[in-house]
Each structure stands twice: as C-alpha cells, then as structure tokens.
Motif scaffolding. Structure first.
Motif, PDB file in Angstrom:
ATOM      1  N   GLU A 129     -13.904   1.684 -29.548  1.00  0.00           N
ATOM      2  CA  GLU A 129     -13.456   1.576 -28.157  1.00  0.00           C
ATOM      3  C   GLU A 129     -12.142   0.804 -28.046  1.00  0.00           C
ATOM      4  N   SER A 201     -16.347  10.070 -25.998  1.00  0.00           N
ATOM      5  CA  SER A 201     -16.896  10.241 -24.650  1.00  0.00           C
ATOM      6  C   SER A 201     -18.378  10.578 -24.689  1.00  0.00           C
ATOM      7  N   CYS A 204     -20.261   7.249 -25.440  1.00  0.00           N
ATOM      8  CA  CYS A 204     -20.160   6.182 -24.431  1.00  0.00           C
ATOM      9  C   CYS A 204     -20.281   6.786 -23.034  1.00  0.00           C
ATOM     10  N   PRO A 205     -21.495   7.087 -22.591  1.00  0.00           N
ATOM     11  CA  PRO A 205     -21.670   7.748 -21.295  1.00  0.00           C
ATOM     12  C   PRO A 205     -21.025   7.004 -20.133  1.00  0.00           C
ATOM     13  N   GLY A 206     -21.005   5.685 -20.203  1.00  0.00           N
ATOM     14  CA  GLY A 206     -20.443   4.908 -19.115  1.00  0.00           C
ATOM     15  C   GLY A 206     -18.945   5.076 -18.934  1.00  0.00           C
ATOM     16  N   ARG A 207     -18.258   5.470 -19.997  1.00  0.00           N
ATOM     17  CA  ARG A 207     -16.803   5.654 -19.931  1.00  0.00           C
ATOM     18  C   ARG A 207     -16.414   7.069 -20.334  1.00  0.00           C
ATOM     19  N   ALA A 208     -17.378   7.974 -20.300  1.00  0.00           N
ATOM     20  CA  ALA A 208     -17.143   9.346 -20.748  1.00  0.00           C
ATOM     21  C   ALA A 208     -16.008  10.013 -19.973  1.00  0.00           C
ATOM     22  N   GLU A 210     -13.483   8.692 -18.409  1.00  0.00           N
ATOM     23  CA  GLU A 210     -12.193   8.077 -18.756  1.00  0.00           C
ATOM     24  C   GLU A 210     -11.654   8.612 -20.075  1.00  0.00           C
TER      25      GLU A 210
END
Length: 302
Positions: A129, A201, A204-208, A210
């Motif tokens: 990340e 992506s 990292c589902p929370g920032r997919a 982005e």
C-alpha cells in the motif's frame, strides 16, 4: 550453458501458466542459482539486466516461487529486491541499492510497481500500500504533462524517502517518458503499475475504488497512445486491459502478439538470442493470463 539469469527467470511462470508444474519447478531450480546476484552479470557486469532493473529477475523468481509454494525462496527474492527501494516511500530504484545517506539515485514507476507486486506475493500488505501511494503520487504529478502527451516515469529517489511529493525528472528519453504521439514507446512501464493496482484493489476492499481509478487512468492514457495496439512492448497493456474488463483492447493486443510468433514458437527471429527467450517467456505468460481473464470475466489470481 548461458550464464545470464535473463535466459531463465521468466520460464517458471510461463510453464506454470501452461499447466506444467514439473517444468516450472525445474526451471525455478535453474533460475535460483542466480538468487544472490539477480540481474547482474557473472562477474558483476555484462548481464542483460546489469545496468538497469537488476532487481527484475527477483520479482519473477519470487512470483514463481510463491506459486510453487517455495516460500523461503520467495522471501529471499523479496529481501534482495527490497534493497533497491526507499523504505519510507517504497519507491523502487532503477539501478542501485538504496543508500540511507541519500546519494543521488533515480526512482522509477516500473520499479515501484515491482516492489508492490513482490510485497503482495510475500504478504507484506503495508509495503504494497505504501508503494501504491507513491505510484498514485506519480500519477498526480504527471496530470498536467499527460494533457500534453507526456508521462514521466522517473523522479529523484534521494528526495522521496519522507513520502513527500515526487520530483519528476522531465526527460523525453525512452526510459524516462512515455510519449503519447510517438510510436515505439515502452508501454509496459505504465501498464505494470496498472496491473498491480488492479490486483491490490482486490486485496484491499476498503480502498478498491481508489486503486482501480488510478489503474484505469494509466490504462486510458496508454489506450490513447499512437501504435500501442501493434507493439511488442504492449504485452502488459493487454493484461491490464483484460484485468480491467476491457476485452476488446486486450484481444487486439493479444492478436497482434500472436501474429509475431515464429514457427519455432518464439516471438523473435533468433531462438537462441537472450532477448528472444526472455521476451518469449514473458509474452507467453501474459497471453495465458489474458485468455484466463477474458474467459472468466474477471481478474485471475495470477
């Protein structure tokens, strides 16, 4: 008989994509003989990856080792690749290991994508990340240049340790810039970051959203490049397009690559040349993955 890792390091993954795990394991055994020196030549010079991206073989060996369950080898490869990254930003360096004293060095978009992918392979999501943030900053720094048909790939590595904004090196040379309106560019230099951002992506589902948006920005620029659909340097563009669900672009690039294939199966005229073996293994890998992505209508786990 060839003492250069470039003959061997992409073969394990190509064999895995072809479904031949035994051949992949045997090829990895050969490539692993070079784990200490990576792309450097047998005497410190002369290898195909000696002067630029000497860490790239470690990424492919890490990838193959990870797929084959050889986790210790994968970790070894990551550790060596990580020596060519700025710890604070996970920015990948072009040709020299990181020097904490801040010696002059060039960081690079493609090398940073290597760091991201390798970190994913060995389960270091925090580093992945951090590398993604740096890649996105590179994209942001290029926003005005992209409107003028330029994407600059490198920046001052010594100044990137604090995770601040990247200071782009604005040269129009082929390894420094992807020029939209000039055919023959190294399109894979931007496509690999798109690939790894799309993979991240999914992790990292929370920032997919982005990460996917940044990947698509790279891909849209590449699709606008003159000659990209008929270039042997666009193999990773095809894979990125397939991962993003753009089957039309992926298929056009894949069809062009297949049209280059020689009777012997390779993609260049001399089957014994290092560049021919190196690129044949790579193109075969992406063609298999493109086919998988299109047929499954989504990202593969490869």
């Amino acid at each position: 008989s060839h003492d250069d890792v470039a003959y061997y390091f992409k073969a394990p993954l190509a064999f895995l994509e072809a479904g031949d795990a035994a051949a992949a394991a045997a090829a990895l055994d050969v490539a692993a003989r070079y784990v200490e020196r990576g792309g450097r030549g047998s005497s410190g010079s002369g290898g195909a990856y000696d002067t630029m991206f000497p860490h790239y073989p470690w990424l492919w060996m890490c990838w193959g080792a990870s797929r084959l369950g050889r986790n210790e080898l994968a970790s070894q490869c990551f550790d060596r690749l990580w020596q060519y990254a700025v710890p604070g930003s996970a920015a990948g360096l072009v040709s020299v290991p990181y020097d904490s004293l801040g010696s002059a060095c060039e960081a690079d978009l493609f090398a940073t994508a290597e760091v991201l992918k390798a970190a994913l392979l060995v389960g270091k999501l925090d580093i992945a990340e951090t590398a993604a943030v740096t890649i996105k900053k590179t994209l942001d720094a290029n926003s005005g240049h992209m409107e003028c048909g330029r994407f600059y790939l490198r920046w001052d590595g010594a100044a990137s340790g604090d995770g601040g904004e990247v200071a782009l090196i604005c040269k129009d040379e082929v390894f420094h810039c992807v020029c939209r309106d000039s055919p023959g560019q190294l399109y894979f230099m931007m496509a690999f970051p798109a690939m790894v951002l799309l993979e991240l992506s999914a992790a990292c589902p929370g920032r997919a959203g982005e990460y996917r948006a940044a990947a698509l920005a790279f891909l849209e620029y590449l699709k606008a490049c003159d000659g990209v659909l008929a270039s042997p340097m666009a193999h990773k563009v095809g894979r990125a397009a397939a991962m993003a669900g753009d089957a039309e672009t992926a298929t056009k690039i894949a069809d062009f690559l297949v049209s280059l294939q020689q009777e012997a199966g390779c993609f260049q005229a001399d089957p014994e040349a290092v560049d021919c073996l190196d690129q044949s293994a790579e193109i075969a890998t992406w063609l298999f993955q493109i086919e998988y992505d299109i047929s499954s209508e989504g990202q593969s786990e490869h």
